[in-house]
Design an enzyme around this catalytic site. Structure first.
Site, PDB file in Angstrom:
ATOM      1  N   ASP A   1       0.860  -1.171   0.000  1.00  0.00           N
ATOM      2  CA  ASP A   1       0.000   0.000   0.000  1.00  0.00           C
ATOM      3  C   ASP A   1       0.909   1.238   0.000  1.00  0.00           C
ATOM      4  OD1 ASP A   1      -2.313   1.690   0.430  1.00  0.00           O
ATOM      5  OD2 ASP A   1      -1.701   1.774   2.531  1.00  0.00           O
ATOM      6  N   LEU A   2       0.343   2.410  -0.262  1.00  0.00           N
ATOM      7  CA  LEU A   2       1.186   3.602  -0.317  1.00  0.00           C
ATOM      8  C   LEU A   2       0.941   4.543   0.867  1.00  0.00           C
ATOM      9  CD1 LEU A   2       2.516   5.299  -3.411  1.00  0.00           C
ATOM     10  CD2 LEU A   2       1.718   6.748  -1.547  1.00  0.00           C
TER      11      LEU A   2
ATOM     12  N   ASP B   1      -1.970  -0.443   5.834  1.00  0.00           N
ATOM     13  CA  ASP B   1      -2.322   0.184   7.112  1.00  0.00           C
ATOM     14  C   ASP B   1      -3.811   0.378   7.352  1.00  0.00           C
ATOM     15  OD1 ASP B   1      -2.502   2.309   5.082  1.00  0.00           O
ATOM     16  OD2 ASP B   1      -2.800   3.623   6.805  1.00  0.00           O
TER      17      ASP B   1
END
Length: 268
Positions: free
Chosen positions: A20-21, A198
């Site tokens: 994920d970023l 997250d």
């Protein structure tokens, strides 16, 4: 799953990485345009990709165009808009679209509704819409109700809650499905998947990876299906650096052993 989760180990073997970023590789900012991946972290991702035959993808709610910009100068396989758009290792794009008439109608109606909630923001993504309320948390319930109403009116839509955002996206699209699609293709196929994220949007990715006996890593606090935890973006960066160093050492030792064996064979 219990709240107390261990820091993930330094991994070995045939691995496929999915990151994920926002909130994972990059700190969350008040506005999405303020987000960046530090240059040294981009370099670590490129090294990790090279060590695993290119089996590293960014999997995000952002569009692929945004992901490419944030990863510059490198280009990785991508899953944007939670997998509604995906680019494989060969540069081929796979896109799930909504009808043009529905997209235009949603943009108009959502825009008009959010205009009455100062501080909220509509982010059109072509085949999805993100309704942000980070700057106006007092409107959380109204924004959620608005999104839920739209999803109920249109059966082709699904809701995706996140951190101070809720998204309307095509039904059946999620990060777990995107990871599963990558794992059917080279160079990801046959490797142990590693997913780091997250947010609530990443739980589908954790579910897919867990089902394949892979490594699922939650960043930050909160209930999760993930098996491991890193406390912050900074910890992700530190783990990445240690992992790359670990894999470099493994490769060096393997090369030395092979050369030693070949030298011994020649002498015999």
């Amino acid at each position: 799953m219990a709240e107390v989760l261990s820091t993930p180990p330094l991994l070995s073997g045939e691995l496929a990485f999915f990151f994920d970023l926002d909130g994972t590789l990059a700190e969350i900012k008040p506005h999405p345009d303020q987000v960046s991946i530090p240059p040294d972290v981009r370099n670590l991702l490129q090294k990790l990709s090279g060590m695993n035959d290119g089996a590293l993808a960014l999997v995000s709610g952002r569009s692929m165009a945004e992901l490419d910009k944030l990863a510059t100068p490198f280009q990785f396989p991508l899953a944007g808009v939670h997998g509604a758009e995906r680019r494989d290792i060969n540069g081929n794009s796979h896109v799930v679209a909504l009808p043009v008439e529905l997209v235009e109608s949603l943009q108009l109606r959502l825009g008009q509704a959010l205009a009455k909630m100062p501080g909220t923001e509509l982010e059109p993504k072509g085949m999805a819409f993100a309704l942000h309320y980070r700057q106006a948390p007092e409107y959380e319930q109204q924004v959620l109700q608005l999104a839920q109403s739209m999803a109920q009116q249109h059966e082709e839509l699904a809701l995706q809650p996140g951190k101070c955002v809720v998204e309307l996206k095509p039904k059946g699209i999620n990060k777990g499905a995107a990871v599963a699609a990558f794992l059917k293709e080279a160079p990801f196929a046959g490797r142990t998947p590693v997913f780091v994220g997250d947010d609530l949007t990443d739980e589908a990715g954790f579910h897919t990876v867990n089902a394949l006996n892979g490594v699922s890593i939650k960043v930050g606090q909160g209930e999760t299906q993930a098996k491991w935890r890193l406390s912050s973006v900074q910890e992700v960066h530190a783990w990445l650096e240690e992992l790359v160093q670990h894999l470099e050492q493994e490769k060096k030792h393997f090369t030395e052993r092979r050369e030693g064996y070949e030298s011994l064979s020649r002498s015999i």
